[in-house]
Design an enzyme around this catalytic site. Sequence first.
Site, mmCIF file in Angstrom:
data_model
loop_
_atom_site.group_PDB
_atom_site.id
_atom_site.type_symbol
_atom_site.label_atom_id
_atom_site.label_comp_id
_atom_site.label_asym_id
_atom_site.label_seq_id
_atom_site.Cartn_x
_atom_site.Cartn_y
_atom_site.Cartn_z
ATOM 1 N N ILE A 47 4.278 -27.907 -10.058
ATOM 2 C CA ILE A 47 5.156 -28.826 -10.778
ATOM 3 C C ILE A 47 5.029 -30.245 -10.248
ATOM 4 O O ILE A 47 4.981 -31.208 -11.021
ATOM 5 C CB ILE A 47 6.614 -28.329 -10.673
ATOM 6 C CG1 ILE A 47 6.794 -27.053 -11.497
ATOM 7 C CG2 ILE A 47 7.595 -29.407 -11.125
ATOM 8 C CD1 ILE A 47 8.105 -26.327 -11.238
ATOM 9 N N TYR A 75 17.008 -18.237 -0.969
ATOM 10 C CA TYR A 75 16.419 -19.265 -1.835
ATOM 11 C C TYR A 75 17.402 -19.664 -2.935
ATOM 12 O O TYR A 75 17.602 -20.856 -3.202
ATOM 13 C CB TYR A 75 15.130 -18.732 -2.455
ATOM 14 C CG TYR A 75 14.468 -19.693 -3.424
ATOM 15 C CD1 TYR A 75 13.611 -20.684 -2.964
ATOM 16 C CD2 TYR A 75 14.713 -19.604 -4.794
ATOM 17 C CE1 TYR A 75 13.003 -21.568 -3.855
ATOM 18 C CE2 TYR A 75 14.117 -20.481 -5.679
ATOM 19 C CZ TYR A 75 13.260 -21.465 -5.207
ATOM 20 O OH TYR A 75 12.670 -22.333 -6.093
ATOM 21 N N THR A 90 1.318 -31.943 -4.301
ATOM 22 C CA THR A 90 -0.078 -31.537 -4.212
ATOM 23 C C THR A 90 -0.443 -30.361 -5.109
ATOM 24 O O THR A 90 -1.626 -30.039 -5.261
ATOM 25 C CB THR A 90 -0.444 -31.170 -2.758
ATOM 26 O OG1 THR A 90 0.402 -30.106 -2.312
ATOM 27 C CG2 THR A 90 -0.283 -32.374 -1.843
ATOM 28 N N SER A 91 0.541 -29.711 -5.704
ATOM 29 C CA SER A 91 0.231 -28.556 -6.560
ATOM 30 C C SER A 91 1.378 -28.308 -7.519
ATOM 31 O O SER A 91 2.463 -28.889 -7.392
ATOM 32 C CB SER A 91 -0.015 -27.292 -5.711
ATOM 33 O OG SER A 91 1.162 -26.908 -5.026
ATOM 34 N N THR A 131 7.850 -35.838 -4.167
ATOM 35 C CA THR A 131 7.612 -35.047 -2.960
ATOM 36 C C THR A 131 7.089 -33.671 -3.357
ATOM 37 O O THR A 131 7.405 -33.152 -4.418
ATOM 38 C CB THR A 131 8.887 -34.912 -2.114
ATOM 39 O OG1 THR A 131 9.874 -34.148 -2.821
ATOM 40 C CG2 THR A 131 9.450 -36.285 -1.771
ATOM 41 N N GLY A 132 6.274 -33.101 -2.489
ATOM 42 C CA GLY A 132 5.648 -31.832 -2.838
ATOM 43 C C GLY A 132 4.730 -31.999 -4.029
ATOM 44 O O GLY A 132 4.780 -31.217 -4.981
#
Length: 249
Positions: free
Chosen positions: A18, A150, A15-16, A12-13
Amino acid sequence: MNTFQNKVVIVTGGTSGIGLGTAKAFANEGAFVFITGRRQEALDAAVKAIGGNVVGVKADMSKLADIDKLYDAVQQRHAQIDVLFANAGGGGFAPLGAIDEAHFDDTFATNVKGVLFTVQKALPLLKDGASVVLTGSVTGSTGNAAFSVYSATKAAVRNFARNWILDLKDRHIRVNVVSPGVIDTAGLNDLFGGGAQAEGVKSSMLASIPAGRVGQPEDVAKAVMFLASDAASFINGAELFVDGGMTQI
């Protein structure tokens, strides 16, 4: 080496940064890779960059319907998942006194709610003996000005692993956390203000990194692949820091 030949891997995630670097690494090892991203243009570019057997699914992992869409896409092609890298996440700076509800809700929705339901909704498809890797952060173990929300989300992710290995022990599904430090990604550059300002911030942090350099997405990808592999079959519930040693001093 084709260590993951014909294995089904979710990133997941992807597209850029890591996520993209890790998806490339798995694809190069022969895996069938599914990546997610929120922007179709970036998703299409990532699929092209990764090559091999890769499918892109447009999805916001903080939305349960989008998580369902991801696993529907997987089921159309495969019967089970071998590796799940729950990597999608993000956040920004806000000091205590300036934290608003939107900042809190957005960060926790992506980094905590999204990770939880990404893993939970994968359970029917996860193979017994599968590997789950969660993206944590060095900030989950250290104090950082204006980064408390965060940091709290990443501390939560780290503790998900501690608990989930008990929930999943009968299925022999391992759950580990990879916690990057300063990694040279577009997301980090944006967080640090971009351009020369970002480069200056990263340079100023080198003194706190015993390895003497900023990390690259490939450094994290290698750690994820190790945790996902049979070589790490007796590693469970652990946190692997990929930070050049900065949290150890």
